[in-house]
Design a protein around this motif. Sequence first.
Motif, short mmCIF file in Angstrom:
data_model
loop_
_atom_site.label_atom_id
_atom_site.label_comp_id
_atom_site.label_asym_id
_atom_site.label_seq_id
_atom_site.Cartn_x
_atom_site.Cartn_y
_atom_site.Cartn_z
N LEU A 111 -17.01 -89.31 -67.32
CA LEU A 111 -16.09 -88.16 -67.35
C LEU A 111 -15.18 -88.13 -66.12
N PHE A 112 -15.77 -88.31 -64.94
CA PHE A 112 -14.95 -88.18 -63.74
C PHE A 112 -14.00 -89.38 -63.58
N ILE A 163 -8.33 -87.00 -68.92
CA ILE A 163 -8.84 -85.65 -69.14
C ILE A 163 -8.19 -84.77 -68.08
N PHE A 193 -10.78 -81.70 -57.25
CA PHE A 193 -10.29 -80.81 -58.31
C PHE A 193 -11.20 -79.60 -58.43
N ASP A 249 -13.77 -77.05 -60.05
CA ASP A 249 -14.87 -77.12 -61.00
C ASP A 249 -14.53 -76.26 -62.22
N ASN A 294 -16.46 -74.80 -64.23
CA ASN A 294 -17.38 -73.67 -64.42
C ASN A 294 -17.79 -73.15 -63.04
N LYS A 346 -19.02 -71.52 -59.69
CA LYS A 346 -20.18 -70.70 -59.32
C LYS A 346 -19.80 -69.67 -58.26
N HIS A 374 -14.71 -73.16 -55.85
CA HIS A 374 -15.68 -74.19 -56.25
C HIS A 374 -14.90 -75.45 -56.58
N LEU A 400 -14.68 -79.88 -56.45
CA LEU A 400 -15.45 -81.12 -56.51
C LEU A 400 -14.62 -82.21 -55.84
N GLY A 459 -30.69 -81.94 -60.20
CA GLY A 459 -29.77 -81.16 -61.04
C GLY A 459 -28.46 -81.86 -61.33
N GLN A 460 -28.42 -83.19 -61.14
CA GLN A 460 -27.18 -83.92 -61.41
C GLN A 460 -26.93 -83.99 -62.92
N VAL A 461 -25.72 -83.64 -63.31
CA VAL A 461 -25.33 -83.66 -64.72
C VAL A 461 -24.29 -84.75 -64.97
N HIS A 471 -20.35 -87.01 -56.53
CA HIS A 471 -19.44 -85.91 -56.23
C HIS A 471 -20.10 -84.93 -55.28
N HIS A 473 -19.90 -80.88 -54.07
CA HIS A 473 -19.42 -79.54 -54.38
C HIS A 473 -19.04 -78.85 -53.07
P1 AMP Z 1 -23.62 -81.75 -61.08
O1 AMP Z 1 -24.65 -80.83 -61.68
O2 AMP Z 1 -23.74 -81.84 -59.59
O3 AMP Z 1 -23.60 -83.10 -61.77
O4 AMP Z 1 -22.25 -81.02 -61.32
C1 AMP Z 1 -21.29 -81.38 -62.26
C2 AMP Z 1 -20.20 -80.35 -62.16
O5 AMP Z 1 -19.08 -80.83 -62.89
C3 AMP Z 1 -20.57 -78.97 -62.76
O6 AMP Z 1 -20.45 -77.97 -61.75
C4 AMP Z 1 -19.56 -78.79 -63.89
O7 AMP Z 1 -19.13 -77.46 -64.02
C5 AMP Z 1 -18.43 -79.72 -63.47
N1 AMP Z 1 -17.61 -80.22 -64.56
C6 AMP Z 1 -18.03 -80.76 -65.72
N2 AMP Z 1 -16.99 -81.14 -66.48
C7 AMP Z 1 -15.86 -80.83 -65.76
C8 AMP Z 1 -14.46 -80.97 -66.00
N3 AMP Z 1 -13.97 -81.51 -67.12
N4 AMP Z 1 -13.61 -80.52 -65.04
C9 AMP Z 1 -14.08 -79.97 -63.91
N5 AMP Z 1 -15.39 -79.82 -63.62
C10 AMP Z 1 -16.27 -80.25 -64.53
#
Ligand code: AMP
Length: 111
Positions: free
Chosen positions: A5-6, A14, A28, A30, A32, A34, A38, A40, A93-95, A100, A102
């Motif tokens: 994605l990034f 994107i 850029f 975030d 969503n 917090k 916020h 990244l 908690g990495q998604v 990256h 925060h």
């Molecule tokens: P992490 O849990 O550290 O992997 O955080 C991933 C972050 O990426 C989360 O805070 C999401 O809100 C953010 N995120 C996911 N998709 C996008 C996107 N398309 N643009 C900006 N931020 C995103």
Amino acid sequence: MQECLFCRIIKGEIPSEKVYEDENLYAFKDINPKAPVHLLIIPKKHYATLNDLPDAEMGVIAEIHCVIKKLAAEFGVAESGYRVLANVNKDGGQVVYHVHYHLIGGRQLRV
Ligand code: AMP
Ligand code: ZN
């Protein structure tokens, strides 16, 4: 294989709300947030996690912190305070699996 994605955000495939870019880094908002601020901050070169970043390339982390300092001032949270964090792997908690940091601020953060 689907590109991350990034990496796609860096390429402009994107959309993102860019707040900073140079040769090695991209930053850029975030999607969503917090907190009121916020952001990244990411290296343009893909590393899935901090575990995958070779010691010899760790200079990019110093560059990221220089940009964090600059953005904190620009977004008005340098004095009020902010949090810098990087989540690593599942328990962290990495998604998104592209390194990256925060930058979160603009309200009182609790642990
Ligand atoms: P992490 O849990 O550290 O992997 O955080 C991933 C972050 O990426 C989360 O805070 C999401 O809100 C953010 N995120 C996911 N998709 C996008 C996107 N398309 N643009 C900006 N931020 C995103
Ligand atoms: Zn990537």
